[in-house]
Scaffold this motif. Sequence first.
Motif, short mmCIF file in Angstrom:
data_model
loop_
_atom_site.label_atom_id
_atom_site.label_comp_id
_atom_site.label_asym_id
_atom_site.label_seq_id
_atom_site.Cartn_x
_atom_site.Cartn_y
_atom_site.Cartn_z
N HIS A 1 0.84 -1.21 0.00
CA HIS A 1 0.00 0.00 0.00
C HIS A 1 0.87 1.26 0.00
O HIS A 1 1.93 1.29 0.64
CB HIS A 1 -0.91 0.00 1.23
N PRO A 2 0.46 2.30 -0.71
CA PRO A 2 1.29 3.51 -0.76
C PRO A 2 1.44 4.22 0.59
O PRO A 2 2.39 4.98 0.77
CB PRO A 2 0.56 4.41 -1.78
N GLN A 3 0.54 3.99 1.54
CA GLN A 3 0.64 4.67 2.83
C GLN A 3 1.39 3.81 3.84
O GLN A 3 1.10 2.63 4.03
CB GLN A 3 -0.75 5.01 3.36
N ALA A 4 2.34 4.46 4.49
CA ALA A 4 3.19 3.74 5.44
C ALA A 4 2.38 3.18 6.61
O ALA A 4 2.73 2.13 7.15
CB ALA A 4 4.28 4.66 5.97
N SER A 5 1.31 3.84 7.00
CA SER A 5 0.52 3.35 8.13
C SER A 5 -0.08 1.98 7.83
O SER A 5 -0.14 1.12 8.72
CB SER A 5 -0.60 4.35 8.48
N VAL A 6 -0.51 1.76 6.58
CA VAL A 6 -1.08 0.48 6.21
C VAL A 6 0.01 -0.60 6.19
O VAL A 6 -0.17 -1.71 6.69
CB VAL A 6 -1.79 0.56 4.84
N ARG A 7 1.16 -0.27 5.60
CA ARG A 7 2.26 -1.24 5.56
C ARG A 7 2.73 -1.58 6.97
O ARG A 7 3.08 -2.72 7.26
CB ARG A 7 3.41 -0.70 4.72
N SER A 8 2.75 -0.58 7.85
CA SER A 8 3.16 -0.83 9.23
C SER A 8 2.18 -1.77 9.93
O SER A 8 2.58 -2.68 10.66
CB SER A 8 3.24 0.50 10.00
N ALA A 9 0.90 -1.56 9.69
CA ALA A 9 -0.11 -2.46 10.27
C ALA A 9 0.08 -3.88 9.76
O ALA A 9 0.03 -4.85 10.53
CB ALA A 9 -1.51 -1.96 9.95
N MET A 10 0.34 -4.02 8.46
CA MET A 10 0.51 -5.36 7.90
C MET A 10 1.76 -6.04 8.45
O MET A 10 1.78 -7.24 8.70
CB MET A 10 0.56 -5.29 6.38
N ALA A 11 2.83 -5.27 8.63
CA ALA A 11 4.05 -5.83 9.21
C ALA A 11 3.77 -6.40 10.60
O ALA A 11 4.31 -7.45 10.98
CB ALA A 11 5.14 -4.76 9.29
N ARG A 12 2.91 -5.75 11.35
CA ARG A 12 2.58 -6.21 12.69
C ARG A 12 1.65 -7.43 12.65
O ARG A 12 1.78 -8.34 13.48
CB ARG A 12 1.92 -5.08 13.48
N VAL A 13 0.72 -7.43 11.72
CA VAL A 13 -0.26 -8.51 11.64
C VAL A 13 0.43 -9.86 11.48
O VAL A 13 0.10 -10.84 12.15
CB VAL A 13 -1.24 -8.28 10.48
N VAL A 14 1.42 -9.93 10.59
CA VAL A 14 2.08 -11.21 10.29
C VAL A 14 2.64 -11.85 11.55
O VAL A 14 2.48 -13.05 11.79
CB VAL A 14 3.18 -11.01 9.23
N GLY A 15 3.29 -11.06 12.38
CA GLY A 15 3.89 -11.61 13.59
C GLY A 15 2.88 -12.04 14.62
O GLY A 15 3.16 -12.90 15.45
N ARG A 16 1.69 -11.45 14.58
CA ARG A 16 0.68 -11.77 15.58
C ARG A 16 -0.21 -12.95 15.19
O ARG A 16 -0.89 -13.50 16.03
CB ARG A 16 -0.18 -10.53 15.86
N VAL A 17 -0.21 -13.32 13.93
CA VAL A 17 -1.04 -14.43 13.48
C VAL A 17 -0.34 -15.77 13.73
O VAL A 17 -0.98 -16.78 13.99
CB VAL A 17 -1.41 -14.27 11.99
N GLY A 18 0.99 -15.79 13.62
CA GLY A 18 1.72 -17.02 13.90
C GLY A 18 1.81 -17.96 12.72
O GLY A 18 1.98 -17.52 11.57
N GLN A 19 1.68 -19.25 12.97
CA GLN A 19 1.91 -20.29 11.96
C GLN A 19 1.21 -20.03 10.63
O GLN A 19 1.82 -20.17 9.57
CB GLN A 19 1.48 -21.65 12.53
N PRO A 20 -0.09 -19.67 10.61
CA PRO A 20 -0.75 -19.45 9.31
C PRO A 20 -0.12 -18.35 8.47
O PRO A 20 -0.34 -18.29 7.26
CB PRO A 20 -2.19 -19.08 9.71
N ALA A 21 0.68 -17.46 9.10
CA ALA A 21 1.27 -16.34 8.37
C ALA A 21 2.62 -16.69 7.75
O ALA A 21 3.19 -15.86 7.02
CB ALA A 21 1.44 -15.14 9.30
N LEU A 22 3.16 -17.88 7.99
CA LEU A 22 4.49 -18.21 7.47
C LEU A 22 4.60 -18.08 5.95
O LEU A 22 5.65 -17.65 5.45
CB LEU A 22 4.89 -19.62 7.91
N PRO A 23 3.57 -18.42 5.16
CA PRO A 23 3.70 -18.21 3.70
C PRO A 23 3.89 -16.75 3.31
O PRO A 23 4.35 -16.47 2.20
CB PRO A 23 2.38 -18.75 3.15
#
Length: 354
Positions: A127-149
């Motif tokens: 996403h062009p906005q850093a706030s969205v990319r920052s949120a996505m960076a955090r989401v991956v770590g909080r989801v765990g195993q399903p986020a490995l791909p």
Amino acid sequence: MSRVPTVEEWLARLASRDAGAREEALEALGESLGTGDADARERTARALLEELGRSGSKVVGPLLALLQACWWPPQPGLIATAVQAVLEAVTRVEAEGADVEHAAQVLAHVCRVDPSQLSVLEGAFGHPQASVRSAMARVVGRVGQPALPWLPRLFALLEDEEPVAIAAVESLGSLAPLAPDVAAPLLVEQVRKAEGARLYLAILSLRSLVEERRRNGQSLPRLPDLEPALLRTLEEPEPPSRLEAVALLGLTGPASPEALTALRDSLKDPSPFVAAHAAVALLRLGAPPAEALFLLKGQLGPAAAPELQGAALSALTEVEPSTLFRAKGMLESVVRDSTGPTRDALRELLDSLG
């Protein structure tokens, strides 16, 4: 008997200039989100999500905070609405801070209930906005195993602007135990080139990973050129980064002569916590113990300031028995001369040795 306000009325009060009215609205909406009445809970969640996704909403921050704290588990029928509402809302907040963190938590809750939503979110990584990319960076770590791909998408964010990169390093550390051979070299790379908060998080994540694998009797992952990267970190101005660096040097030996010299120099660090952890690192690495034990005994002595005693105790309480045994004689000597909480804590350490 007074009428109970509707959800819509509570939402209107949430935008009030009156702090008391806002607090009352937050409490009422939180209770409604957590109620055992399934219909009322769903009506409340739907109303909040609709308001969150409205482009002119003035209460994005409070709504994100409410949803991350009180909306669990998300109703499957509202998951698609939640994803769209949160993605819309996060475009209107700063790239760092509580609002992005709360948005990431809501999305992570949704993805735990329905991991297929990660595919829906994939486009947000670019996403062009850093706030969205920052949120996505955090989401991956909080989801765990399903986020490995989605780890490759996270790797790309390590090169993003600082708030996004910091979030990506934090998530990489969270996922490192699940993919150590992939994550550890990337964390080492961050130690080599990063500064500030990103550097600290990378070393902290590596230390946590190494300690976990040591506890479980597992071999360490590949850590290419870690030692020179950590030696560079010993020049950092922030004590927490230096502390993590000396601790990790002690956990990943054998150490080179240069590293042992650097650890002995760290016994003179202006931070007593760094100095104490350097002493423990030397003990772990099997170095001649005299200097390390002299430092720890001085910090633990009855005449030492409470900060010095706390620094030594914080370092020693993390030590495995085989290393602690090297300090047994010194600890017994200090116990004989000490009183109060420090003596009690040291006795517990000695008792743990049997």
